[in-house]
Design a protein around this motif. Structure first.
Motif, PDB file in Angstrom:
ATOM      1  N   ASN A   1       0.809  -1.226   0.000  1.00  0.00           N
ATOM      2  CA  ASN A   1       0.000   0.000   0.000  1.00  0.00           C
ATOM      3  C   ASN A   1       0.840   1.273   0.000  1.00  0.00           C
ATOM      4  N   LEU A   2       2.144   1.141  -0.181  1.00  0.00           N
ATOM      5  CA  LEU A   2       3.028   2.299  -0.180  1.00  0.00           C
ATOM      6  C   LEU A   2       3.446   2.639  -1.601  1.00  0.00           C
ATOM      7  N   SER A   3       3.741   3.907  -1.827  1.00  0.00           N
ATOM      8  CA  SER A   3       4.430   4.273  -3.063  1.00  0.00           C
ATOM      9  C   SER A   3       5.689   5.011  -2.637  1.00  0.00           C
ATOM     10  N   TYR A   4       6.756   4.823  -3.407  1.00  0.00           N
ATOM     11  CA  TYR A   4       8.013   5.462  -3.046  1.00  0.00           C
ATOM     12  C   TYR A   4       8.839   5.786  -4.277  1.00  0.00           C
ATOM     13  N   LYS A   5       9.782   6.698  -4.079  1.00  0.00           N
ATOM     14  CA  LYS A   5      10.713   7.066  -5.139  1.00  0.00           C
ATOM     15  C   LYS A   5      12.065   7.306  -4.492  1.00  0.00           C
ATOM     16  N   ASP A   6      13.094   6.655  -5.053  1.00  0.00           N
ATOM     17  CA  ASP A   6      14.446   6.892  -4.563  1.00  0.00           C
ATOM     18  C   ASP A   6      14.925   8.229  -5.104  1.00  0.00           C
ATOM     19  N   VAL A   7      15.333   9.111  -4.201  1.00  0.00           N
ATOM     20  CA  VAL A   7      15.818  10.433  -4.558  1.00  0.00           C
ATOM     21  C   VAL A   7      17.324  10.375  -4.760  1.00  0.00           C
ATOM     22  N   LYS A   8      17.989   9.615  -3.902  1.00  0.00           N
ATOM     23  CA  LYS A   8      19.441   9.465  -3.963  1.00  0.00           C
ATOM     24  C   LYS A   8      19.755   7.993  -3.757  1.00  0.00           C
ATOM     25  N   GLU A   9      20.395   7.389  -4.759  1.00  0.00           N
ATOM     26  CA  GLU A   9      20.801   5.993  -4.665  1.00  0.00           C
ATOM     27  C   GLU A   9      22.323   5.932  -4.735  1.00  0.00           C
ATOM     28  N   PRO A  10      22.975   5.576  -3.637  1.00  0.00           N
ATOM     29  CA  PRO A  10      24.434   5.512  -3.638  1.00  0.00           C
ATOM     30  C   PRO A  10      24.963   4.450  -4.613  1.00  0.00           C
ATOM     31  N   GLU A  11      26.135   4.724  -5.170  1.00  0.00           N
ATOM     32  CA  GLU A  11      26.784   3.744  -6.030  1.00  0.00           C
ATOM     33  C   GLU A  11      27.499   2.711  -5.161  1.00  0.00           C
ATOM     34  N   ASN A  12      27.706   1.549  -5.710  1.00  0.00           N
ATOM     35  CA  ASN A  12      28.490   0.494  -5.039  1.00  0.00           C
ATOM     36  C   ASN A  12      27.994   0.183  -3.636  1.00  0.00           C
ATOM     37  N   CYS A  13      26.734  -0.049  -3.495  1.00  0.00           N
ATOM     38  CA  CYS A  13      26.173  -0.357  -2.186  1.00  0.00           C
ATOM     39  C   CYS A  13      26.629  -1.754  -1.756  1.00  0.00           C
ATOM     40  N   LEU A  14      27.303  -1.818  -0.626  1.00  0.00           N
ATOM     41  CA  LEU A  14      27.792  -3.094  -0.114  1.00  0.00           C
ATOM     42  C   LEU A  14      26.818  -3.754   0.851  1.00  0.00           C
ATOM     43  N   HIS A  15      25.884  -2.950   1.387  1.00  0.00           N
ATOM     44  CA  HIS A  15      25.018  -3.489   2.434  1.00  0.00           C
ATOM     45  C   HIS A  15      23.664  -2.781   2.390  1.00  0.00           C
ATOM     46  N   SER A  16      22.655  -3.412   1.814  1.00  0.00           N
ATOM     47  CA  SER A  16      21.330  -2.795   1.742  1.00  0.00           C
ATOM     48  C   SER A  16      20.424  -3.331   2.851  1.00  0.00           C
ATOM     49  N   ILE A  17      19.349  -2.613   3.087  1.00  0.00           N
ATOM     50  CA  ILE A  17      18.405  -2.965   4.147  1.00  0.00           C
ATOM     51  C   ILE A  17      17.586  -4.184   3.743  1.00  0.00           C
TER      52      ILE A  17
END
Length: 157
Positions: free
Chosen positions: A31-47
């Motif tokens: 039921n959520l909508s979202y938009k990534d505003v800033k996505e870091p490069e080379n993410c080693l550890h995501s949620i």
């Protein structure tokens, strides 16, 4: 020190950008909508579920009034997927990385339920801007490790 006028302007800009962006580039999950505003490069550890997350956020009501704010100087902290926070955060932050920023549009069922809170009326949706400070102790500065860094998955044995 930033005053109330600065806070109001930031909240207004966030609200307007969320309204404009609602039709463009927003993704839906449950039921959520979202938009990534800033996505870091080379993410080693995501949620992911079970991650310990430190984050800052601003919550706005449908009129753009700031309801709640937690700054990066004293970020909130919780374990994802354990029900320790609002559903909007529990579900809306999955996949984010340290240093990432996301706009989330959340229905009342993912926040305070059918109750009013501050300037949020009963059954009213909210807009959230969330910044991830760290995930499981990994912060934005630790995202890019040199290939031979001890403990790096790319280090030679």
């Amino acid at each position: 020190m930033k005053g109330p006028l600065h806070t109001f302007c930031v909240a207004l800009l966030l609200f307007v950008s969320l309204q404009v962006g609602e039709a463009k580039g927003f993704r839906r999950v449950r039921n959520l909508s979202y938009k990534d505003v800033k996505e870091p490069e080379n993410c080693l550890h995501s949620i992911s579920p079970g991650s310990v997350v430190k984050y800052s956020y601003t919550i706005l009501d449908e009129r753009g009034d700031q309801v709640q704010h937690v700054g990066k100087d004293r970020p909130a902290e919780f374990v994802i997927g354990k029900g320790h926070t609002y559903k909007a955060f529990d579900e809306g932050m999955i996949g984010m990385c340290p240093g990432g920023q996301r706009k989330i549009s959340a229905p009342h069922t993912h926040m305070w339920g059918d109750y009013a809170f501050g300037t949020v009326k009963e059954k009213e949706s909210v807009r959230i801007l969330v910044d991830v400070v760290s995930v499981d102790g990994v912060d934005e500065r630790m995202r890019k490790l040199p290939p031979n860094f001890v403990g790096s998955p790319h280090a030679e044995l």
